[in-house]
Design an enzyme around this catalytic site. Sequence first.
Site, PDB file in Angstrom:
ATOM      1  N   ASN A  45      -5.873  -4.845  -6.165  1.00 50.20           N
ATOM      2  CA  ASN A  45      -7.010  -4.255  -5.448  1.00 50.20           C
ATOM      3  C   ASN A  45      -6.909  -2.735  -5.285  1.00 50.20           C
ATOM      4  OD1 ASN A  45      -9.208  -4.294  -3.179  1.00 50.20           O
ATOM      5  ND2 ASN A  45      -7.400  -3.375  -2.225  1.00 50.20           N
ATOM      6  N   ASP A  58       3.756   1.797  -4.473  1.00 43.62           N
ATOM      7  CA  ASP A  58       2.816   2.576  -5.288  1.00 43.62           C
ATOM      8  C   ASP A  58       2.618   1.806  -6.591  1.00 43.62           C
ATOM      9  OD1 ASP A  58       1.585   4.316  -7.049  1.00 43.62           O
ATOM     10  OD2 ASP A  58       2.657   6.084  -6.300  1.00 43.62           O
ATOM     11  N   VAL A  59       1.394   1.361  -6.848  1.00 48.05           N
ATOM     12  CA  VAL A  59       1.161   0.475  -8.001  1.00 48.05           C
ATOM     13  C   VAL A  59       1.342   1.170  -9.353  1.00 48.05           C
ATOM     14  CG1 VAL A  59      -0.395  -1.088  -6.767  1.00 48.05           C
ATOM     15  CG2 VAL A  59      -1.370   0.877  -8.002  1.00 48.05           C
ATOM     16  N   LYS A 103     -12.134   1.000 -14.593  1.00 50.33           N
ATOM     17  CA  LYS A 103     -12.614  -0.341 -14.231  1.00 50.33           C
ATOM     18  C   LYS A 103     -13.007  -1.145 -15.475  1.00 50.33           C
ATOM     19  CE  LYS A 103     -12.146  -0.283  -9.747  1.00 50.33           C
ATOM     20  NZ  LYS A 103     -11.043  -1.013  -9.132  1.00 50.33           N
ATOM     21  N   ASP A 135       0.875  -1.192   0.000  1.00 52.25           N
ATOM     22  CA  ASP A 135       0.000   0.000   0.000  1.00 52.25           C
ATOM     23  C   ASP A 135       0.901   1.228   0.000  1.00 52.25           C
ATOM     24  OD1 ASP A 135      -2.102   2.004   0.894  1.00 52.25           O
ATOM     25  OD2 ASP A 135      -3.266   0.166   1.062  1.00 52.25           O
ATOM     26  N   TYR A 178     -13.580   6.706 -13.033  1.00 47.83           N
ATOM     27  CA  TYR A 178     -13.539   5.407 -12.346  1.00 47.83           C
ATOM     28  C   TYR A 178     -14.120   4.315 -13.243  1.00 47.83           C
ATOM     29  CZ  TYR A 178     -14.521   2.136  -8.449  1.00 47.83           C
ATOM     30  OH  TYR A 178     -14.586   1.052  -7.615  1.00 47.83           O
TER      31      TYR A 178
HETATM   32  N1  LIG Z   1     -16.008   0.051  -1.774  1.00 46.05           N
HETATM   33  C1  LIG Z   1     -16.745  -0.172  -2.842  1.00 46.05           C
HETATM   34  O1  LIG Z   1     -17.961   0.111  -2.854  1.00 46.05           O
HETATM   35  C2  LIG Z   1     -16.130  -0.802  -4.062  1.00 46.05           C
HETATM   36  C3  LIG Z   1     -16.982  -1.326  -5.040  1.00 46.05           C
HETATM   37  C4  LIG Z   1     -16.423  -1.903  -6.178  1.00 46.05           C
HETATM   38  C5  LIG Z   1     -15.049  -1.965  -6.320  1.00 46.05           C
HETATM   39  N2  LIG Z   1     -14.251  -1.450  -5.353  1.00 46.05           N
HETATM   40  C6  LIG Z   1     -12.811  -1.534  -5.575  1.00 46.05           C
HETATM   41  O2  LIG Z   1     -12.209  -2.253  -4.518  1.00 46.05           O
HETATM   42  C7  LIG Z   1     -10.853  -1.812  -4.351  1.00 46.05           C
HETATM   43  C8  LIG Z   1     -10.644  -1.446  -2.891  1.00 46.05           C
HETATM   44  O3  LIG Z   1     -11.544  -0.395  -2.576  1.00 46.05           O
HETATM   45  P1  LIG Z   1     -11.906   0.038  -1.085  1.00 46.05           P
HETATM   46  O4  LIG Z   1     -13.342   0.413  -1.102  1.00 46.05           O
HETATM   47  O5  LIG Z   1     -11.393  -0.937  -0.117  1.00 46.05           O
HETATM   48  O6  LIG Z   1     -11.053   1.397  -1.008  1.00 46.05           O
HETATM   49  P2  LIG Z   1     -10.203   2.055   0.179  1.00 46.05           P
HETATM   50  O7  LIG Z   1      -9.990   3.471  -0.215  1.00 46.05           O
HETATM   51  O8  LIG Z   1     -10.870   1.775   1.464  1.00 46.05           O
HETATM   52  O9  LIG Z   1      -8.817   1.265   0.074  1.00 46.05           O
HETATM   53  C9  LIG Z   1      -8.007   1.410  -1.052  1.00 46.05           C
HETATM   54  C10 LIG Z   1      -6.552   1.245  -0.673  1.00 46.05           C
HETATM   55  O10 LIG Z   1      -5.775   1.452  -1.860  1.00 46.05           O
HETATM   56  C11 LIG Z   1      -4.633   2.205  -1.489  1.00 46.05           C
HETATM   57  N3  LIG Z   1      -4.074   2.912  -2.660  1.00 46.05           N
HETATM   58  C12 LIG Z   1      -4.552   4.012  -3.289  1.00 46.05           C
HETATM   59  N4  LIG Z   1      -3.724   4.384  -4.273  1.00 46.05           N
HETATM   60  C13 LIG Z   1      -2.694   3.500  -4.276  1.00 46.05           C
HETATM   61  C14 LIG Z   1      -1.524   3.358  -5.066  1.00 46.05           C
HETATM   62  N5  LIG Z   1      -1.208   4.228  -6.037  1.00 46.05           N
HETATM   63  N6  LIG Z   1      -0.696   2.315  -4.811  1.00 46.05           N
HETATM   64  C15 LIG Z   1      -0.981   1.433  -3.809  1.00 46.05           C
HETATM   65  N7  LIG Z   1      -2.066   1.539  -3.015  1.00 46.05           N
HETATM   66  C16 LIG Z   1      -2.920   2.560  -3.265  1.00 46.05           C
HETATM   67  C17 LIG Z   1      -5.131   3.164  -0.410  1.00 46.05           C
HETATM   68  O11 LIG Z   1      -4.072   3.687   0.369  1.00 46.05           O
HETATM   69  C18 LIG Z   1      -6.082   2.260   0.369  1.00 46.05           C
HETATM   70  O12 LIG Z   1      -5.427   1.601   1.440  1.00 46.05           O
HETATM   71  C19 LIG Z   1     -10.677  -0.634  -5.304  1.00 46.05           C
HETATM   72  O13 LIG Z   1     -10.079  -1.068  -6.502  1.00 46.05           O
HETATM   73  C20 LIG Z   1     -12.108  -0.201  -5.553  1.00 46.05           C
HETATM   74  O14 LIG Z   1     -12.239   0.488  -6.762  1.00 46.05           O
HETATM   75  C21 LIG Z   1     -14.745  -0.881  -4.227  1.00 46.05           C
END
Ligand SMILES: NC(=O)c1ccc[n+]([C@@H]2O[C@H](COP(=O)([O-])OP(=O)(O)OC[C@H]3O[C@@H](n4cnc5c(N)ncnc54)[C@H](O)[C@@H]3O)[C@@H](O)[C@H]2O)c1
Length: 252
Positions: free
Chosen positions: A91, A64-65, A160, A37, A156
């Site tokens: 993720n 950082d991805v 996706k 992360d 977004y």
């Molecule tokens: N929460 C939802 O409703 C939902 C629905 C569909 C898909 N998603 C997807 O699930 C995944 C996780 O989402 P979440 O809701 O847990 O989000 P979140 O914001 O709670 O967690 C995301 C994590 O990604 C990290 N991050 C951000 N940019 C980064 C980078 N450049 N390199 C490495 N890490 C990085 C952040 O620090 C954070 O810890 C995402 O891809 C999101 O798009 C979420």
Amino acid sequence: MGRLDGKVAIVTGGAQGLGRADCEALIAEGARVLVTDINAEAGERLVRELNARRDGCAKFLRHDVTDEAQWVVAIDSAVATFGGLHILVNNAGIVIPATPEDTTLEQYRKHNAIMNEGTFLGCKHAIPAMAKSGGGSIINVSSVASHLGYPVFFAYTAAKGAVRAMTKSIAVWCQMQKYGIRCNSIHPGATDTPMLDAANKQLGLTEEFYTNSGPGLAKPEDIANVVVFLASDESRFVNGAEILIDNAAVIQ
Ligand SMILES: NC(=O)c1ccc[n+]([C@@H]2O[C@H](COP(=O)([O-])OP(=O)(O)OC[C@H]3O[C@@H](n4cnc5c(N)ncnc54)[C@H](O)[C@@H]3O)[C@@H](O)[C@H]2O)c1
């Protein structure tokens, strides 16, 4: 016996939300996990908790991805620490609510750098390490946003959609090469995480909005359960699939 005994995983964006739930679920089934992360404080804290449950099951790496060189370090670190690589959960993600007319080019590029390019780089660099480890499973976290018109999350949805599409090419490529690597995408609906919380605040939405509009909110573990299935050998013939985890939101 865990369903993932002996397997090594990388979970990006693993410090909180869905990524955190994935790490917990993978470890509960016997995997060892490199949690990566950009949020080092939350990531280190989680790894301390995980190692208190089972010593040596987790390591944190600031990663950082969007940065290709950091991907090389992440893959090397998983292999050097745990002896191989079998599971990658792409993720990490962000969301900045903005319509097609309001989205800036900078915002559009940022979404794509993290989710589209980040997933590409992860797959590209994980494939050789997984092939050397005897095969594996890549799980790309897309969203129902890749299936729906979601104008307030415009950039977004585009990122996706790219994740959904690239997953299929990776699946076919790995199958043709006989690598024993599968690649699938998962498509959660709205899930109770810090990301959704922040987006709700910006859009003025409450939890009732999701309940009243039908499917309600998923819990992170609802998504993690599917990740464990895709990571395990139980899904050995599931490849190139897109799995909706949305309580029928998309088909409603
Ligand atoms: N929460 C939802 O409703 C939902 C629905 C569909 C898909 N998603 C997807 O699930 C995944 C996780 O989402 P979440 O809701 O847990 O989000 P979140 O914001 O709670 O967690 C995301 C994590 O990604 C990290 N991050 C951000 N940019 C980064 C980078 N450049 N390199 C490495 N890490 C990085 C952040 O620090 C954070 O810890 C995402 O891809 C999101 O798009 C979420």
